[in-house]
Motif scaffolding. Structure first.
Motif: not given
Length: 372
Positions: A287-291, A15-26, A277-282, A309-313
């Motif tokens: 934030q975790c792989v490329q800090p 999961a991501a280290c910080s930041g809120a989940p993304d909003v998905q488009t239609s 899950r897709d938002s979490f991956r991005r 911080l995976r609980t954010r998602y």
């Protein structure tokens, strides 16, 4: 030190280290619900349980993901009953990590096939291949890769490890790859070749070219990997960049497995689960792989970042805890089936210990991408 990440389509996503989940488009919602293309990995052949021993490497089995605590018990035998005994405790964690240091040979391929089979019999759903290899036999790498692709393996290349030449074919097969150590590739050679001319050598290599191309295609890897394996001089080693790993299908989600996984998860967990899950991956990748301090990280640091911080998602998801990212890394336990009866081959197989240093066996490889 560069970091490269490939999401594990089944579960080993961090999961991501910080930041809120993304909003998905239609549009993305429509993509989730659109039918996925037909894909198929190569079915694993029936396992040959003839006596076998590791002749060019060493292996260990551990039931946890934290390699800083050690790599577990050594694998001294490839017999069914002995592998089963080595993995028995992993039923409690639902995770089996196989650490292997050595060349990619026929005995390693047998290890990959047998370890996946025994883990399946024990109900161990999460498997990690923790690899450190300078290369070996192309045929053995494809054989092992087919077993890896059909048995839901993640692959790690730690900071103290490498994955060179034929080992790259293993990465192509993994559902998820976390890569910190170097990944390099060069031209195939036949160390036991009888060729006396370029024409004869070319004919030998063409005999495996079709198999290699088909292998890369069914695992979602680019044909450019094949091109490098036929053009980069064997005396050199082309270290792949982060961008090349992504472009070649060795980074990012394994396209083939991800198609299959999304169909399964949409049915079981719903499209809303997939969107999270897709938002979490991005966010995790950014934030975790490329800090900013990526150069000082190793696989364990990446894992810790994701867990924080995976609980954010909304993970672990109450309806799909096992399918949630990082389920195996925080001790999620699979629903274990009843203890299966040992296979008919349980008493079969010989015991054997790891062989001497791999260098003593390098000349025994048939088709290989040997380390310079």
């Amino acid at each position: 030190m560069s970091l490269r990440w490939i999401p594990f389509a089944a579960c080993l996503l961090l999961a991501a280290c910080s930041g809120a989940p993304d909003v998905q488009t239609s549009a993305s919602t429509d993509a989730l619900e659109a039918p996925a293309p037909a894909v198929q990995r190569k079915p694993q052949a029936e396992i040959d349980w003839s006596p076998e021993r590791l002749e060019a490497g060493d292996a260990w089995v551990d039931c946890g993901a934290d390699y800083r605590q050690g790599d577990g018990r050594p694998v001294l035998s490839l017999a069914y009953v002995d592998l089963r005994a080595a993995m028995q405790d992993c039923r409690a964690t639902g995770l089996m990590r196989l650490r292997y240091k050595g060349r990619v040979t026929a005995s390693f391929a047998a290890l990959a096939e047998r370890a996946g089979k025994v883990a399946g019999d024990l109900g161990i759903g999460k498997r990690i291949l923790d690899i450190d290899s300078g290369g070996g036999s192309v045929e053995s790498a494809m054989r092992a890769g087919d077993a890896i692709g059909e048995n839901d393996w993640a692959i790690w290349v730690r900071g103290d490890s490498v994955c060179h030449s034929a080992c790259v074919l293993l990465l192509a097969a993994g559902d998820m790859r976390v890569i910190v150590g170097s990944v390099g590739i060069h031209r195939m050679i036949r160390l036991r070749s009888t060729a006396t001319s370029r024409k004869e050598l070319g004919e030998e290599l063409r005999r495996i070219s079709d198999d290699l191309r088909n292998y890369l295609e069914r695992n979602g890897a680019s044909a450019e990997v094949y091109d490098l394996m036929t053009t980069v001089p064997n005396r050199t080693l082309r270290i792949l960049t982060d961008q090349e790993l992504e472009d070649f299908g060795l980074a990012g989600s394994n396209a083939v497995e991800d198609d299959l996984d999304r169909i399964r998860l949409a049915r079981r967990c719903g499209t809303e689960f997939l969107r999270r899950r897709d938002s979490f991956r991005r966010a995790y990748e950014a934030q975790c792989v490329q800090p900013a301090d990526a150069a000082h990280q190793d696989v364990a640091d990446i894992n810790a970042c994701g867990l924080t911080l995976r609980t954010r998602y909304g993970f672990p998801d109450p309806q799909c805890p096992i399918e949630s990212p990082m389920a195996e890394l925080d001790g999620a336990v699979l629903a274990m089936p009843a203890e299966p009866a040992p296979a008919d081959v349980a008493a079969g197989g010989d015991t054997g210990t790891a062989a001497p240093d791999a260098a003593e066996h390098a000349a025994g490889d048939d088709t290989s991408v040997a380390h310079p």
